[in-house]
Design a protein around this motif. Sequence first.
Motif, PDB file in Angstrom:
ATOM      1  N   HIS A 209       0.833  -1.203   0.000  1.00 19.19           N
ATOM      2  CA  HIS A 209       0.000   0.000   0.000  1.00 19.19           C
ATOM      3  C   HIS A 209       0.872   1.259   0.000  1.00 19.19           C
ATOM      4  O   HIS A 209       0.546   2.248  -0.679  1.00 19.19           O
ATOM      5  N   ALA A 210       1.961   1.226   0.755  1.00 17.05           N
ATOM      6  CA  ALA A 210       2.862   2.380   0.782  1.00 17.05           C
ATOM      7  C   ALA A 210       3.499   2.591  -0.579  1.00 17.05           C
ATOM      8  O   ALA A 210       3.633   3.722  -1.062  1.00 17.05           O
ATOM      9  N   LEU A 211       3.905   1.490  -1.217  1.00 19.82           N
ATOM     10  CA  LEU A 211       4.488   1.575  -2.560  1.00 19.82           C
ATOM     11  C   LEU A 211       3.472   2.131  -3.551  1.00 19.82           C
ATOM     12  O   LEU A 211       3.799   3.003  -4.365  1.00 19.82           O
ATOM     13  N   ALA A 212       2.241   1.644  -3.487  1.00 22.34           N
ATOM     14  CA  ALA A 212       1.190   2.141  -4.378  1.00 22.34           C
ATOM     15  C   ALA A 212       0.967   3.631  -4.166  1.00 22.34           C
ATOM     16  O   ALA A 212       0.748   4.383  -5.128  1.00 22.34           O
ATOM     17  N   GLY A 213       1.027   4.079  -2.917  1.00 20.77           N
ATOM     18  CA  GLY A 213       0.875   5.495  -2.633  1.00 20.77           C
ATOM     19  C   GLY A 213       1.976   6.319  -3.285  1.00 20.77           C
ATOM     20  O   GLY A 213       1.709   7.369  -3.874  1.00 20.77           O
ATOM     21  N   ARG A 214       3.198   5.831  -3.198  1.00 15.91           N
ATOM     22  CA  ARG A 214       4.322   6.551  -3.815  1.00 15.91           C
ATOM     23  C   ARG A 214       4.209   6.548  -5.332  1.00 15.91           C
ATOM     24  O   ARG A 214       4.673   7.477  -6.002  1.00 15.91           O
ATOM     25  N   MET A 215       3.577   5.497  -5.880  1.00 19.22           N
ATOM     26  CA  MET A 215       3.433   5.371  -7.330  1.00 19.22           C
ATOM     27  C   MET A 215       2.139   6.016  -7.846  1.00 19.22           C
ATOM     28  O   MET A 215       1.854   5.966  -9.026  1.00 19.22           O
ATOM     29  N   GLN A 216       1.365   6.604  -6.930  1.00 19.14           N
ATOM     30  CA  GLN A 216       0.078   7.219  -7.284  1.00 19.14           C
ATOM     31  C   GLN A 216      -0.863   6.198  -7.927  1.00 19.14           C
ATOM     32  O   GLN A 216      -1.590   6.490  -8.884  1.00 19.14           O
ATOM     33  N   ILE A 217      -0.846   4.985  -7.379  1.00 13.73           N
ATOM     34  CA  ILE A 217      -1.726   3.909  -7.835  1.00 13.73           C
ATOM     35  C   ILE A 217      -2.916   3.837  -6.886  1.00 13.73           C
ATOM     36  O   ILE A 217      -2.743   3.655  -5.686  1.00 13.73           O
ATOM     37  N   SER A 218      -4.108   3.976  -7.433  1.00 10.66           N
ATOM     38  CA  SER A 218      -5.304   3.955  -6.597  1.00 10.66           C
ATOM     39  C   SER A 218      -6.334   2.930  -7.070  1.00 10.66           C
ATOM     40  O   SER A 218      -7.379   2.773  -6.442  1.00 10.66           O
ATOM     41  N   GLY A 219      -6.048   2.235  -8.173  1.00  7.91           N
ATOM     42  CA  GLY A 219      -6.995   1.265  -8.705  1.00  7.91           C
ATOM     43  C   GLY A 219      -6.313   0.000  -9.168  1.00  7.91           C
ATOM     44  O   GLY A 219      -5.085  -0.063  -9.299  1.00  7.91           O
ATOM     45  N   THR A 220      -7.123  -1.013  -9.392  1.00  4.60           N
ATOM     46  CA  THR A 220      -6.617  -2.292  -9.890  1.00  4.60           C
ATOM     47  C   THR A 220      -7.409  -2.715 -11.115  1.00  4.60           C
ATOM     48  O   THR A 220      -8.583  -2.334 -11.247  1.00  4.60           O
ATOM     49  N   PRO A 221      -6.809  -3.489 -12.020  1.00  8.40           N
ATOM     50  CA  PRO A 221      -5.384  -3.810 -11.993  1.00  8.40           C
ATOM     51  C   PRO A 221      -4.541  -2.627 -12.459  1.00  8.40           C
ATOM     52  O   PRO A 221      -4.998  -1.814 -13.263  1.00  8.40           O
ATOM     53  N   THR A 222      -3.342  -2.520 -11.935  1.00  6.34           N
ATOM     54  CA  THR A 222      -2.344  -1.598 -12.453  1.00  6.34           C
ATOM     55  C   THR A 222      -1.109  -2.416 -12.785  1.00  6.34           C
ATOM     56  O   THR A 222      -0.675  -3.238 -11.974  1.00  6.34           O
ATOM     57  N   PHE A 223      -0.574  -2.193 -13.972  1.00  6.83           N
ATOM     58  CA  PHE A 223       0.593  -2.939 -14.433  1.00  6.83           C
ATOM     59  C   PHE A 223       1.783  -2.009 -14.598  1.00  6.83           C
ATOM     60  O   PHE A 223       1.628  -0.837 -14.964  1.00  6.83           O
ATOM     61  N   ILE A 224       2.961  -2.535 -14.329  1.00  4.33           N
ATOM     62  CA  ILE A 224       4.207  -1.857 -14.672  1.00  4.33           C
ATOM     63  C   ILE A 224       4.952  -2.774 -15.620  1.00  4.33           C
ATOM     64  O   ILE A 224       5.274  -3.919 -15.271  1.00  4.33           O
ATOM     65  N   LEU A 225       5.164  -2.302 -16.824  1.00  2.00           N
ATOM     66  CA  LEU A 225       5.870  -3.069 -17.852  1.00  2.00           C
ATOM     67  C   LEU A 225       7.227  -2.416 -18.040  1.00  2.00           C
ATOM     68  O   LEU A 225       7.338  -1.389 -18.714  1.00  2.00           O
ATOM     69  N   ASP A 226       8.247  -2.980 -17.413  1.00  2.00           N
ATOM     70  CA  ASP A 226       9.557  -2.345 -17.329  1.00  2.00           C
ATOM     71  C   ASP A 226       9.378  -0.921 -16.789  1.00  2.00           C
ATOM     72  O   ASP A 226       9.012  -0.762 -15.650  1.00  2.00           O
ATOM     73  N   GLY A 227       9.581   0.112 -17.584  1.00  2.00           N
ATOM     74  CA  GLY A 227       9.469   1.479 -17.075  1.00  2.00           C
ATOM     75  C   GLY A 227       8.137   2.141 -17.328  1.00  2.00           C
ATOM     76  O   GLY A 227       7.933   3.302 -16.970  1.00  2.00           O
ATOM     77  N   GLN A 228       7.183   1.426 -17.907  1.00  2.00           N
ATOM     78  CA  GLN A 228       5.898   2.000 -18.300  1.00  2.00           C
ATOM     79  C   GLN A 228       4.793   1.558 -17.357  1.00  2.00           C
ATOM     80  O   GLN A 228       4.680   0.384 -17.018  1.00  2.00           O
ATOM     81  N   MET A 229       3.953   2.511 -16.929  1.00  2.00           N
ATOM     82  CA  MET A 229       2.826   2.173 -16.079  1.00  2.00           C
ATOM     83  C   MET A 229       1.549   2.105 -16.911  1.00  2.00           C
ATOM     84  O   MET A 229       1.271   2.992 -17.721  1.00  2.00           O
ATOM     85  N   LEU A 230       0.780   1.035 -16.693  1.00  2.00           N
ATOM     86  CA  LEU A 230      -0.468   0.821 -17.424  1.00  2.00           C
ATOM     87  C   LEU A 230      -1.592   0.758 -16.397  1.00  2.00           C
ATOM     88  O   LEU A 230      -1.710  -0.213 -15.651  1.00  2.00           O
ATOM     89  N   ARG A 231      -2.388   1.802 -16.364  1.00  2.00           N
ATOM     90  CA  ARG A 231      -3.423   1.914 -15.341  1.00  2.00           C
ATOM     91  C   ARG A 231      -4.734   1.340 -15.868  1.00  2.00           C
ATOM     92  O   ARG A 231      -5.368   1.925 -16.745  1.00  2.00           O
ATOM     93  N   GLY A 232      -5.131   0.188 -15.336  1.00  2.00           N
ATOM     94  CA  GLY A 232      -6.385  -0.428 -15.737  1.00  2.00           C
ATOM     95  C   GLY A 232      -6.181  -1.640 -16.626  1.00  2.00           C
ATOM     96  O   GLY A 232      -5.070  -2.005 -17.001  1.00  2.00           O
ATOM     97  N   TYR A 233      -7.300  -2.273 -16.951  1.00  2.00           N
ATOM     98  CA  TYR A 233      -7.302  -3.483 -17.784  1.00  2.00           C
ATOM     99  C   TYR A 233      -6.787  -3.181 -19.190  1.00  2.00           C
ATOM    100  O   TYR A 233      -7.157  -2.172 -19.803  1.00  2.00           O
ATOM    101  N   VAL A 234      -5.912  -4.058 -19.685  1.00  4.83           N
ATOM    102  CA  VAL A 234      -5.382  -3.949 -21.047  1.00  4.83           C
ATOM    103  C   VAL A 234      -5.667  -5.271 -21.758  1.00  4.83           C
ATOM    104  O   VAL A 234      -5.240  -6.330 -21.291  1.00  4.83           O
TER     105      VAL A 234
END
Length: 250
Positions: A209-234
Amino acid sequence: MKHVLSAAAFAAFAIAAPAQAFDLTAMSASERTTLHSEIRAYLLENPEVIMEAVQVLEERQANQQAQSDEDMVKTNADALFNDGYSWVGGNPDGDVTLVEFTDYRCGYCRKAHAEISELVSSDGNIRFILKEFPILGDESTLSSRFAIATRLVAGADAYKTAHDALITFKGNVTPKSLSRLADKLGLDGTAILARMNSAEVEQEIAANHALAGRMQISGTPTFILDGQMLRGYVPLASMQQLVAATRAAN
């Protein structure tokens, strides 16, 4: 949207106007009225300029968000990719790493589950990391506690078995239903349930939860693909394209 259109309209007029300097604060009331009328007339005659300006603004904001996401990934790389406790599957030596923040009661996480499994298994060169991120209430938290406790008691393979069962689980999640699930999976339900409220489980969920807070992640699913953040279903096809693009860029 109204403020975006207003800003875009003025920007569009300023771009279209002759390149000459003028001080808005020095204009008289009548000059301001004239300017406003000219802007209005110009935009009514050329409404497509507004949409062009909005598109430029949205692209700029998207680029800024992508850069911000990339910076956050770099800053939190160790916690994302090498925390020492999150389950790691796929190819541990894969040339691409995919991280998923997941909640077992999330409908889109459930929708993505089979597709991500297909992506990882068919590709064969993806390192896949699961982050327990319960945010949808008590049943989500119970599910994550059960999954983490299963890993602590019975190991990584048992965790994946429990994870797959929980993400497709139908019905209410309670200690009693989790005990029955453990029996069904051939796991030691007594030991797992006893471990669910341990400090180790609590610390892992809190850290995620602390990591998600630092990453500004508030929903699921959230993906990180190497350096890219993908917020939501893909969708699977889009995810495959993103993996291919990531490899090409590396």
